[in-house]
Every structure is written in C-alpha cells, then in structure tokens.
Enzyme design. Sequence first.
Site, PDB file in Angstrom:
ATOM      1  N   ASP A  92       1.441  -2.034  -3.743  1.00 22.61           N
ATOM      2  CA  ASP A  92       0.792  -2.358  -2.481  1.00 22.61           C
ATOM      3  C   ASP A  92       0.759  -3.873  -2.259  1.00 22.61           C
ATOM      4  OD1 ASP A  92      -0.421  -1.778  -0.115  1.00 22.61           O
ATOM      5  OD2 ASP A  92      -2.370  -1.250  -0.961  1.00 22.61           O
ATOM      6  N   ASN A 137       4.822   6.253   5.986  1.00 21.41           N
ATOM      7  CA  ASN A 137       5.491   4.955   6.137  1.00 21.41           C
ATOM      8  C   ASN A 137       6.777   5.098   6.942  1.00 21.41           C
ATOM      9  OD1 ASN A 137       4.717   3.883   2.736  1.00 21.41           O
ATOM     10  ND2 ASN A 137       3.517   3.655   4.594  1.00 21.41           N
TER      11      ASN A 137
END
Length: 226
Positions: A7, A55
């Site tokens: 991340d 995503n």
Amino acid sequence: HIALIPDGNRRWARAQGMQPWKGYEKSAERFFEIAEYAFTSGILYVTLWVASADNLTKRSKLEIKFLCAILRRELQSKRTIRRFMDNRIRVRFVGQWKKLVHDQKLISVIEQREKDTRQFDERNLTVLFGYDGKQEMIDVVKKFQRSPEMSVDSVSVKENLWTHALPPVDLVIRTGGEPHWSAGFMMWHTADSQFYFTKKLWPDFDTKELQKALADYASRERRFGK
C-alpha cells in the site's frame, strides 16, 4: 510463506509531485528486489497483491493502462526473467485478471512467464491480480452448490480456492501506515497468520525493512490456539 500488501504507491507519487503511475514504476522495481531477497533468505513462498478487482474496475482507464504497461515491461525485462530462471522461481498469477484486463499483450506475457517457470517447485511467487478474497470464497460456495455430493470440510474448501496451490500464510506485511484488511484478503490462508504493519509506503520498503519485519516475526511465539 509471506504475503505482501504493498500500500501507498499513489501517496508516494503525490508526495514526490509525480503522477500516480510513477508510484507503480517504483513499486514494480521494489517488488522484484524484495521477492529475490526473500527467496535467497530461505523463504519458499512469496505472494504479492498487485491489484484488487476494484482497482481494475474503478480506477481511471489511463491509470490502469499505465499499470498494465509497467507490469508488462517488468515481466519482459531480461533482468526479471533472469531472476526467475536463475533462482528457479515458479510464477503464478491468481485472480480475475483475464476477465478484467483488456490488454492481450500483457495476458500473453503473463501466460509465457507461467509456462517458462512451470517446472520449478521449490520457490513460488504468486501475484494476485484482479483479486478479491470475498469473491474467491463465493466461488467456492457456488462449486459446492453445483455439486451437492461433495463433502464440505476444510480440505475440500481449500482444494477449491483460487489459491489452492498455496500453503497457509505465516506472515502478512502491509505497508502504507493504515493497518486494515481489504476485500477479504486471502481469508482462508490468513486464518492463523501473524500481521506486520508499517508506516513505510511501499516504494520506500526496501530489504532492510523486510529484515525488520522478519526479525519481528521471529521474536513472536505462535500458539495456534494452544
């Protein structure tokens, strides 16, 4: 078996005054460096979550285009291919990427890397691409519904997972400073995992940071309910 949730790529790029895909470029470089170090340190399974299904469907088409181009370039690079072959690393891509990625060149490259490394069985690199842990479990339930004669137990559940070829995850590492789970990440394999959260954004997570995570894991006592 370590699983990595990398991340902070876009936040890293913004902090550098760059476009989001510049974070993906640095992310790709970092990952192959980390994976190679992990394997040479004796770790046999490394799993990386490159992109969730959300995503690939909810971010801008331009961003996804750059992500796919970067991944395609890295998988085609002589350095990456040499890393796979010299270290005898089997490469697998798991997820809904064939359905969600409209990039036939990338699909072909992924299939070629999987084919080239299929004969290796000791070191295993799994890339979660277009992955969603909740959908993975839903698909298992649907398989049982279609075949009511199947017994429902821990063995049969695992055998029907997208990630069925992997052992339980020992350590999950999430970068980015936001200690949370996402999309039911590998929920079956992480039932007894240890977790390590760091404020480092993924592009800044180097081999020294991995050493810290592994040292922290080694200092813990795993009880498995005992």
